[in-house]
Structure formats: C-alpha cells, structure tokens
Scaffold this motif. Structure first.
Motif, PDB file in Angstrom:
ATOM      1  N   ARG A 103      35.728  42.886  34.269  1.00  0.00           N
ATOM      2  CA  ARG A 103      35.468  44.257  34.703  1.00  0.00           C
ATOM      3  C   ARG A 103      35.289  45.191  33.497  1.00  0.00           C
ATOM      4  O   ARG A 103      34.467  46.111  33.519  1.00  0.00           O
ATOM      5  CB  ARG A 103      36.616  44.745  35.588  1.00  0.00           C
ATOM      6  CG  ARG A 103      36.304  46.082  36.298  1.00  0.00           C
ATOM      7  CD  ARG A 103      37.605  46.732  36.753  1.00  0.00           C
ATOM      8  NE  ARG A 103      38.348  45.880  37.660  1.00  0.00           N
ATOM      9  CZ  ARG A 103      38.141  45.827  38.986  1.00  0.00           C
ATOM     10  NH1 ARG A 103      37.203  46.572  39.533  1.00  0.00           N
ATOM     11  NH2 ARG A 103      38.867  45.030  39.724  1.00  0.00           N
ATOM     12  N   ARG A 104      36.089  44.957  32.442  1.00  0.00           N
ATOM     13  CA  ARG A 104      35.995  45.828  31.256  1.00  0.00           C
ATOM     14  C   ARG A 104      34.644  45.687  30.560  1.00  0.00           C
ATOM     15  O   ARG A 104      34.165  46.630  29.915  1.00  0.00           O
ATOM     16  CB  ARG A 104      37.125  45.503  30.293  1.00  0.00           C
ATOM     17  CG  ARG A 104      38.484  46.030  30.740  1.00  0.00           C
ATOM     18  CD  ARG A 104      39.476  46.012  29.598  1.00  0.00           C
ATOM     19  NE  ARG A 104      39.733  44.661  29.110  1.00  0.00           N
ATOM     20  CZ  ARG A 104      40.688  43.859  29.582  1.00  0.00           C
ATOM     21  NH1 ARG A 104      41.482  44.296  30.563  1.00  0.00           N
ATOM     22  NH2 ARG A 104      40.842  42.651  29.089  1.00  0.00           N
ATOM     23  N   HIS A 105      34.027  44.506  30.666  1.00  0.00           N
ATOM     24  CA  HIS A 105      32.770  44.284  29.946  1.00  0.00           C
ATOM     25  C   HIS A 105      31.541  44.393  30.840  1.00  0.00           C
ATOM     26  O   HIS A 105      30.413  44.375  30.345  1.00  0.00           O
ATOM     27  CB  HIS A 105      32.773  42.894  29.280  1.00  0.00           C
ATOM     28  CG  HIS A 105      33.830  42.749  28.230  1.00  0.00           C
ATOM     29  ND1 HIS A 105      35.096  42.269  28.491  1.00  0.00           N
ATOM     30  CD2 HIS A 105      33.824  43.043  26.897  1.00  0.00           C
ATOM     31  CE1 HIS A 105      35.810  42.243  27.393  1.00  0.00           C
ATOM     32  NE2 HIS A 105      35.068  42.724  26.392  1.00  0.00           N
TER      33      HIS A 105
ATOM     34  N   LEU B 145      33.108  42.136  41.467  1.00  0.00           N
ATOM     35  CA  LEU B 145      34.426  42.007  40.848  1.00  0.00           C
ATOM     36  C   LEU B 145      35.489  42.747  41.651  1.00  0.00           C
ATOM     37  O   LEU B 145      36.627  42.298  41.757  1.00  0.00           O
ATOM     38  CB  LEU B 145      34.388  42.529  39.405  1.00  0.00           C
ATOM     39  CG  LEU B 145      33.605  41.667  38.410  1.00  0.00           C
ATOM     40  CD1 LEU B 145      33.498  42.377  37.063  1.00  0.00           C
ATOM     41  CD2 LEU B 145      34.305  40.322  38.234  1.00  0.00           C
ATOM     42  N   ASP B 146      35.084  43.908  42.224  1.00  0.00           N
ATOM     43  CA  ASP B 146      36.031  44.639  43.081  1.00  0.00           C
ATOM     44  C   ASP B 146      36.419  43.788  44.295  1.00  0.00           C
ATOM     45  O   ASP B 146      37.581  43.754  44.707  1.00  0.00           O
ATOM     46  CB  ASP B 146      35.420  45.961  43.539  1.00  0.00           C
ATOM     47  CG  ASP B 146      35.345  46.976  42.409  1.00  0.00           C
ATOM     48  OD1 ASP B 146      36.092  46.796  41.427  1.00  0.00           O
ATOM     49  OD2 ASP B 146      34.556  47.934  42.523  1.00  0.00           O
ATOM     50  N   GLY B 147      35.425  43.110  44.878  1.00  0.00           N
ATOM     51  CA  GLY B 147      35.715  42.242  46.019  1.00  0.00           C
ATOM     52  C   GLY B 147      36.636  41.094  45.635  1.00  0.00           C
ATOM     53  O   GLY B 147      37.593  40.772  46.361  1.00  0.00           O
ATOM     54  N   LEU B 148      36.374  40.493  44.486  1.00  0.00           N
ATOM     55  CA  LEU B 148      37.244  39.409  44.005  1.00  0.00           C
ATOM     56  C   LEU B 148      38.666  39.912  43.762  1.00  0.00           C
ATOM     57  O   LEU B 148      39.645  39.223  44.061  1.00  0.00           O
ATOM     58  CB  LEU B 148      36.665  38.808  42.715  1.00  0.00           C
ATOM     59  CG  LEU B 148      35.437  37.910  42.864  1.00  0.00           C
ATOM     60  CD1 LEU B 148      34.906  37.519  41.491  1.00  0.00           C
ATOM     61  CD2 LEU B 148      35.795  36.659  43.660  1.00  0.00           C
ATOM     62  N   SER B 149      38.760  41.122  43.213  1.00  0.00           N
ATOM     63  CA  SER B 149      40.080  41.690  42.941  1.00  0.00           C
ATOM     64  C   SER B 149      40.856  41.915  44.228  1.00  0.00           C
ATOM     65  O   SER B 149      42.061  41.639  44.310  1.00  0.00           O
ATOM     66  CB  SER B 149      39.916  43.001  42.168  1.00  0.00           C
ATOM     67  OG  SER B 149      41.179  43.557  41.879  1.00  0.00           O
TER      68      SER B 149
ATOM     69  N   MET C  77      43.537  34.048  37.252  1.00  0.00           N
ATOM     70  CA  MET C  77      42.312  34.579  37.858  1.00  0.00           C
ATOM     71  C   MET C  77      42.281  36.101  37.793  1.00  0.00           C
ATOM     72  O   MET C  77      41.243  36.714  37.482  1.00  0.00           O
ATOM     73  CB  MET C  77      42.223  34.117  39.315  1.00  0.00           C
ATOM     74  CG  MET C  77      41.889  32.646  39.481  1.00  0.00           C
ATOM     75  SD  MET C  77      42.131  32.093  41.194  1.00  0.00           S
ATOM     76  CE  MET C  77      41.088  33.243  42.070  1.00  0.00           C
ATOM     77  N   THR C  78      43.420  36.734  38.062  1.00  0.00           N
ATOM     78  CA  THR C  78      43.480  38.199  38.039  1.00  0.00           C
ATOM     79  C   THR C  78      43.179  38.731  36.640  1.00  0.00           C
ATOM     80  O   THR C  78      42.437  39.729  36.469  1.00  0.00           O
ATOM     81  CB  THR C  78      44.870  38.667  38.492  1.00  0.00           C
ATOM     82  OG1 THR C  78      45.135  38.156  39.805  1.00  0.00           O
ATOM     83  CG2 THR C  78      44.949  40.180  38.534  1.00  0.00           C
TER      84      THR C  78
ATOM     85  N   ARG D 259      45.086  40.134  47.952  1.00  0.00           N
ATOM     86  CA  ARG D 259      45.470  39.687  49.288  1.00  0.00           C
ATOM     87  C   ARG D 259      46.173  38.331  49.229  1.00  0.00           C
ATOM     88  O   ARG D 259      47.203  38.111  49.888  1.00  0.00           O
ATOM     89  CB  ARG D 259      44.206  39.609  50.144  1.00  0.00           C
ATOM     90  CG  ARG D 259      44.451  39.204  51.587  1.00  0.00           C
ATOM     91  CD  ARG D 259      43.133  39.118  52.327  1.00  0.00           C
ATOM     92  NE  ARG D 259      43.305  38.636  53.670  1.00  0.00           N
ATOM     93  CZ  ARG D 259      42.311  38.276  54.469  1.00  0.00           C
ATOM     94  NH1 ARG D 259      41.063  38.359  54.030  1.00  0.00           N
ATOM     95  NH2 ARG D 259      42.544  37.854  55.678  1.00  0.00           N
ATOM     96  N   LEU D 260      45.623  37.416  48.433  1.00  0.00           N
ATOM     97  CA  LEU D 260      46.258  36.110  48.296  1.00  0.00           C
ATOM     98  C   LEU D 260      47.633  36.240  47.638  1.00  0.00           C
ATOM     99  O   LEU D 260      48.580  35.541  48.006  1.00  0.00           O
ATOM    100  CB  LEU D 260      45.355  35.190  47.464  1.00  0.00           C
ATOM    101  CG  LEU D 260      45.852  33.756  47.252  1.00  0.00           C
ATOM    102  CD1 LEU D 260      46.097  33.057  48.578  1.00  0.00           C
ATOM    103  CD2 LEU D 260      44.847  32.966  46.411  1.00  0.00           C
ATOM    104  N   GLY D 261      47.751  37.169  46.699  1.00  0.00           N
ATOM    105  CA  GLY D 261      49.048  37.390  46.066  1.00  0.00           C
ATOM    106  C   GLY D 261      50.097  37.849  47.058  1.00  0.00           C
ATOM    107  O   GLY D 261      51.259  37.442  46.994  1.00  0.00           O
ATOM    108  N   ARG D 262      49.693  38.724  47.999  1.00  0.00           N
ATOM    109  CA  ARG D 262      50.644  39.170  49.024  1.00  0.00           C
ATOM    110  C   ARG D 262      51.086  38.014  49.911  1.00  0.00           C
ATOM    111  O   ARG D 262      52.240  37.920  50.306  1.00  0.00           O
ATOM    112  CB  ARG D 262      50.020  40.286  49.864  1.00  0.00           C
ATOM    113  CG  ARG D 262      49.858  41.608  49.121  1.00  0.00           C
ATOM    114  CD  ARG D 262      49.568  42.751  50.080  1.00  0.00           C
ATOM    115  NE  ARG D 262      48.317  42.555  50.809  1.00  0.00           N
ATOM    116  CZ  ARG D 262      47.114  42.938  50.361  1.00  0.00           C
ATOM    117  NH1 ARG D 262      47.010  43.536  49.177  1.00  0.00           N
ATOM    118  NH2 ARG D 262      46.030  42.744  51.098  1.00  0.00           N
ATOM    119  N   ARG D 263      50.129  37.118  50.252  1.00  0.00           N
ATOM    120  CA  ARG D 263      50.492  35.962  51.065  1.00  0.00           C
ATOM    121  C   ARG D 263      51.511  35.074  50.345  1.00  0.00           C
ATOM    122  O   ARG D 263      52.464  34.572  50.941  1.00  0.00           O
ATOM    123  CB  ARG D 263      49.236  35.137  51.390  1.00  0.00           C
ATOM    124  CG  ARG D 263      48.218  35.853  52.250  1.00  0.00           C
ATOM    125  CD  ARG D 263      48.748  36.071  53.667  1.00  0.00           C
ATOM    126  NE  ARG D 263      47.749  36.708  54.510  1.00  0.00           N
ATOM    127  CZ  ARG D 263      47.624  38.012  54.667  1.00  0.00           C
ATOM    128  NH1 ARG D 263      48.443  38.829  54.012  1.00  0.00           N
ATOM    129  NH2 ARG D 263      46.704  38.522  55.455  1.00  0.00           N
TER     130      ARG D 263
END
Length: 228
Positions: A171-173, A183-187, A163-164, A192-196
């Motif tokens: 974001r690049r396109h 996209l910033d919100g999704l990132s 997903m990341t 955050r989920l990765g930290r969990r």
C-alpha cells in the motif's frame, strides 16, 4: 458355591460388555436347565435379554419377568422332577436393574437369594464401568477439540500477520487507484479472518476454563449496530 460365584462374576465383569458371559456362569453354577439375565434399561418399558442359555423362555415367562421387575418381588413356579423355575429381581439401592431367570433349578431358596444379590451388584458394576468409559471418552474428545482449536488458531495467526505486513508494504508503494482498491479489499478480508481466529482462540480459552466471561451493561443500540 456362593464364594465361587462371586469370584466368577466380578472377575468376568472387569471389562464392559462381559456381563452376559457372567450370567451364563450363574445359570450353570446353580444347576438350572435354562436361564439368563433380563436387564431393565432406563427409559425403556420392555426389558432387554442380555444373556440366555438353554431352551427358549416361553411367552408366559416373559410376562412373569416383567411383573417381577415391576413389583420387585421374586416368584417361583413348580417344574418337572421336583425342580422349579425361579424369577429373581435384581435390586440395588432401591433400583431394579433386571431379573435373573433360572428354569428347572434345584438350588435352595437360601442360595438363590444371595446369588441374585451378587448378580445385581455385578449388573450395577457393569453400568458404572459403561458410564466411566463414556465420561472418559467425552473428556478426551473435549481435550482434543480444545487442543486442535488452539493449534489451528496459532498456526493461522503467523501467516496472517505476514500477509498483513506485506499488504501494508504494498500500500505504501502503490500509486494506481485500482491497485489501492484491491489492497483495501485484501486488508478488509485479512482483518475479517483475524477476527475469526480471535474468536477461535477465545472459544478454546473458555472451554479450557482459562477465561471467564465478564458481563457488563451494554446499550441495545450498540448490539444492533454490531449485528447489522
């Protein structure tokens, strides 16, 4: 008689919860009209009736059983037909685990005392079996929890990484400012989920004993900023 009794007791207490059955064998083996086993549980003031055979124990018998358990001294009361009621404390290693009660027994004192010692050992063995089963259940539960945490964490890590990568490619396109904000919100949520997931993995490693905390001085301001 004592040899047969020892075989019966320790054969009957190979499994947890069979002690009452073994106590009934003791009553029958010693020719008592009635009797049973009263066990003293840790933290309980009133003894618990584990097993009883024959006519019910009268209230004065219950009081005498509590006195015998407290004083750790046996008591015998004359009964009909030249028999007697015997109240024998079950003591192992200075700890009273209960009272063996035999109403209307004709067995001699030289048989009753060693019989009570055999029952005391059987009660202690039952207690060890219960503790062993409990500790094994706790150990298996902890192992299962750690394995589950590890599996779930790793299974979540793979799709999260995909997903990341997709978010960064979009974001690049992307040219639209609204799309970039989304996209910033999704990132942010992905991070955050990765930290969990990292926390779950760290917890699994700590509980498995594979990681050791490394305490070091930390400025209080850093802690406040992290908490905020």
């Amino acid at each position: 008689l004592l040899y047969s009794l020892s075989v019966d007791l320790f054969a009957a207490t190979n499994r947890v919860g069979i002690l009452g059955e073994a106590a009934g064998r003791v009553v029958r083996s010693l020719g008592a009209n009635a009797g049973g086993l009263v066990a003293s549980r840790d933290g309980e003031s009133r003894p618990e009736m584990v097993s009883w055979t024959g006519e019910a124990l009268p209230p004065e018998g219950e009081r005498l059983a509590r006195t015998v358990a407290d004083r750790r001294e046996g008591a015998e009361v004359p009964a009909a037909d030249g028999r007697r009621d015997a109240y024998l404390p079950l003591v192992v290693g200075g700890r009273t685990s209960g009272v063996l009660i035999l109403l209307g027994t004709a067995a001699s004192h030289s048989v009753l005392e060693p019989a009570a010692r055999l029952v005391a050992l059987a009660v202690e063995r039952e207690r060890f079996l219960e503790e062993s089963a409990h500790h094994e259940a706790v150990r298996q539960s902890e192992s299962l929890k750690t394995a589950l945490l590890r599996a779930v964490s790793h299974d979540l890590r793979t799709p999260l990484t995909a997903m990341t990568l997709q978010i960064e490619a979009l974001r690049r396109h992307a040219q639209d400012p609204a799309a970039l904000r989304d996209l910033d919100g999704l990132s942010r949520e992905s991070a955050r989920l990765g930290r969990r997931i990292d926390d779950l993995l760290a917890l699994a490693r700590l509980e498995a004993g594979r990681s050791r905390p490394n305490p070091e001085p930390t400025p209080a301001a850093d802690l406040f900023r992290a908490a905020r």
